[in-house]
Design an enzyme around this catalytic site. Sequence first.
Site, PDB file in Angstrom:
ATOM      1  N   HIS A 185       0.872  -1.241   0.143  1.00 60.02           N
ATOM      2  CA  HIS A 185       0.017   0.151  -0.065  1.00 60.02           C
ATOM      3  C   HIS A 185       0.807   1.254  -0.132  1.00 60.02           C
ATOM      4  O   HIS A 185       2.008   1.139   0.656  1.00 60.02           O
ATOM      5  CB  HIS A 185      -0.836  -0.126   1.075  1.00 60.02           C
ATOM      6  CG  HIS A 185      -2.037   1.162   1.313  1.00 60.02           C
ATOM      7  ND1 HIS A 185      -1.493   2.342   1.888  1.00 60.02           N
ATOM      8  CD2 HIS A 185      -3.224   0.951   0.910  1.00 60.02           C
ATOM      9  CE1 HIS A 185      -2.646   2.909   1.682  1.00 60.02           C
ATOM     10  NE2 HIS A 185      -3.519   2.374   1.268  1.00 60.02           N
ATOM     11  N   ASP A 308     -11.077   1.405  -0.969  1.00 59.59           N
ATOM     12  CA  ASP A 308     -10.205   2.185  -0.318  1.00 59.59           C
ATOM     13  C   ASP A 308     -11.025   3.146   0.703  1.00 59.59           C
ATOM     14  O   ASP A 308     -10.847   4.334   1.176  1.00 59.59           O
ATOM     15  CB  ASP A 308      -9.591   3.348  -1.526  1.00 59.59           C
ATOM     16  CG  ASP A 308      -8.235   3.595  -0.937  1.00 59.59           C
ATOM     17  OD1 ASP A 308      -7.917   3.347   0.185  1.00 59.59           O
ATOM     18  OD2 ASP A 308      -7.500   4.016  -1.729  1.00 59.59           O
TER      19      ASP A 308
END
Length: 348
Positions: A185, A308
């Site tokens: 990430h 997200d």
Amino acid sequence: MAVAKKKKLRRIATEEAFSVPEVAAALKDVARSPSQSLDMTLVRRIYDAPKDDKTAMGALLPRLLDLEDGRLRDMDENGVAMHLLSLTAPGVQMFDADMATELAVVANDRMAEVIKRHPKRFAGLATFAPQSPKRAAKEMERAIQKLKLNGFILNSHTNSEYLDNAKYFPFLEAAEALDACIYIHPRAPSDGMAAPFRDYGLDSAQWGYGIEVSTHAVRMIVSGVFDRFPKLKICIGHMGEAVHFWSWRLDFMNKHAQNRGSAPKLKLKPSEYLKRNFVITTSGQESPLALDYSTKALGVENVLWAIDYPYQPTTPAVEFMDSVPVSDAEREKLYHGNAERVFHIAPE
Ligand code: 1WB
Ligand code: MN
């Protein structure tokens, strides 16, 4: 009409962020430290926000800490079956090695408890502290074997170093042996490349995050990490951070770099590692054109849906994947089949 009632699909969202009070408190201390890291802009805004902050940034921390109330409601309202949870960026990677190692255990235990209470609604990527690679490998084993978690989260660089660095090989070896994917990430670009990202809001999701993770992925590929760990699986979000857009040029120029001795000889072409060792997600990148390119370049098996949450709203992410022009079988793969395979989530 609620999306959930329109179509019966198992929607598994694969880049969904949370935090725990202990990590949030430690990040508040980081926010008040003199660190020059480019992550400080966001860390200050989220973890040391003024009490009366009514902006979207001010609302983020309560949403990150809320796992079972507002989050489940948001999932229900949008027909989302499951969040694959991950401790939000920068995770434990701005702490010293001991604190990072301890807080990773706390975050993993807490996440595992929530998953146990809601096994159909949550799965989770375990956190580990790269600052201490051998202890990280131990926590990885515990997370998969004992806590039954589904893979790992890494927030890109650690102290400006990347996974091509041999000091990190102990936990890459562990991840490969455990058959557990590492999701890389974003966090803000590392110190050496931070300068041109300090203004115009380029530090984070607008541009810096993608450059940081794409650079990380390319460093792993061209350094030969995947010749050493051929079964290692890496997941990258935001529609692959555009790495696969560069496939042709990476292949062409890496050959030149190898021939002049600037890059190590590799067994495969960069694009072949991309297809063999990577999967990507659609987190926060709801472009049908980019999805079409991605499924053609990498194969529909290698693309997974993500929201997200809570940085991006759920409804448009669902509308995007409900409406993109793909076959029903492909939509099932994008929404859940690929996530079940890559992250070992039991099919229904
Ligand atoms: C944002 C996005 C901020 C993410 C973050 O802070 C994370 C943002 C840690 O949109 O500003 C994310 O995970 O995509
Ligand atoms: Mn994210």
